[in-house]
Design a protein around this motif. Sequence first.
Motif, PDB file in Angstrom:
ATOM      1  N   SER A  31     -15.742  -8.074  68.164  1.00 28.38           N
ATOM      2  CA  SER A  31     -14.774  -6.289  68.204  1.00 28.38           C
ATOM      3  C   SER A  31     -12.897  -7.760  67.877  1.00 28.38           C
ATOM      4  N   THR A  33      -9.230  -7.317  69.227  1.00 30.41           N
ATOM      5  CA  THR A  33      -9.166  -6.658  70.733  1.00 30.41           C
ATOM      6  C   THR A  33      -7.287  -6.632  70.287  1.00 30.41           C
ATOM      7  N   SER A 214      -7.869  -2.283  65.569  1.00 25.45           N
ATOM      8  CA  SER A 214      -8.611  -3.240  67.382  1.00 25.45           C
ATOM      9  C   SER A 214      -9.787  -1.959  67.393  1.00 25.45           C
ATOM     10  N   ASP A 215      -9.927  -2.796  67.913  1.00 21.53           N
ATOM     11  CA  ASP A 215     -11.314  -1.535  68.935  1.00 21.53           C
ATOM     12  C   ASP A 215     -10.956  -1.790  70.497  1.00 21.53           C
ATOM     13  N   GLN A 216     -10.032  -2.567  70.412  1.00 16.93           N
ATOM     14  CA  GLN A 216     -10.403  -2.728  72.481  1.00 16.93           C
ATOM     15  C   GLN A 216      -8.671  -2.556  72.699  1.00 16.93           C
ATOM     16  N   THR A 217      -7.336  -2.585  73.199  1.00 16.45           N
ATOM     17  CA  THR A 217      -5.817  -2.776  73.408  1.00 16.45           C
ATOM     18  C   THR A 217      -6.024  -2.743  74.736  1.00 16.45           C
ATOM     19  N   GLY A 235      -8.116  -1.487  77.660  1.00 12.97           N
ATOM     20  CA  GLY A 235      -9.499   0.512  77.063  1.00 12.97           C
ATOM     21  C   GLY A 235      -9.410   0.072  75.593  1.00 12.97           C
ATOM     22  N   SER A 236      -9.930   0.696  75.331  1.00 17.05           N
ATOM     23  CA  SER A 236     -10.866   1.105  73.678  1.00 17.05           C
ATOM     24  C   SER A 236      -9.318   1.498  73.129  1.00 17.05           C
ATOM     25  N   THR A 237      -9.060   1.377  71.869  1.00 20.54           N
ATOM     26  CA  THR A 237      -7.718   0.974  71.582  1.00 20.54           C
ATOM     27  C   THR A 237      -7.355   2.990  71.374  1.00 20.54           C
TER      28      THR A 237
END
Length: 258
Positions: A31, A33, A214-217, A235-237
């Motif tokens: 993933s 981030t 990104s998938d997560q930020t 959390g999730s982007t």
Amino acid sequence: MAKRIDVKDLDIYYGDFKAVEGVSMTVEPRSVTAFIGPSGCGKSTVLRTLNRMHEVIPGGRVDGKVMLDDQDLYAPSMDPVAVRRTVGMVFQRPNPFPTMSIKDNVAAGLRLNGIKDKKRLDETVEKSLRGANLWSEVKDRLDKPGAGLSGGQQQRLCIARAIAVNPQVLLMDEPCSALDPISTLAIEDLINELKSQYTIVIVTHNMQQAARVSDQTAFFNLKATGQPGRLVEVGSTQKIFSNPEQQATEDYISGRFG
């Protein structure tokens, strides 16, 4: 195999100064981030703790844990050089070795690890340059200096150099900040391709870039002027950009500060 990163109660120091306080988060395998936040809030500092580059700076030390799957990267038995082989890094400005050819730039880490077999080196150089979407552009000039490439090509060369040693994690510290828009798009496309094989963490000041790649930020901010940086929320982007839990996150993303 891409690895999961678990950061637990991480405090980061430069000498007596506590730069970052109380970071706990998980980065999932395969993933991307993104670390976002205003300048000086500790994004790059946290990034550098993930492969023990932080301790290269005099006085740099950490309290807390950084786990790679079930391995504690700061355990006394862990070799920092082995950690940096597993967790590769691409820096803000492209930094190919200026006196080395394109081919030797990519092979540098392999040679440091004692690999001398020419066939294996050649195969890995080609595979890594293909992985960095650079092979077709340089295959006829592998013996020319890496420093002769354009800025965007140099950054992809640095990514090829990082993946040549077969890491499980790739850290990228503002990899596009010195690049033009077309080169930036090429790096972003590459990040999207690489995440099928690697765990990727990227520091960026560019909100649109964080949203795209990104998938997560994770949003970092200073507690107050002169106080340690901290992780405000992660959390999730999609959620961070559309419905963050913290007002400070919304203010930063919407441009009200930072």
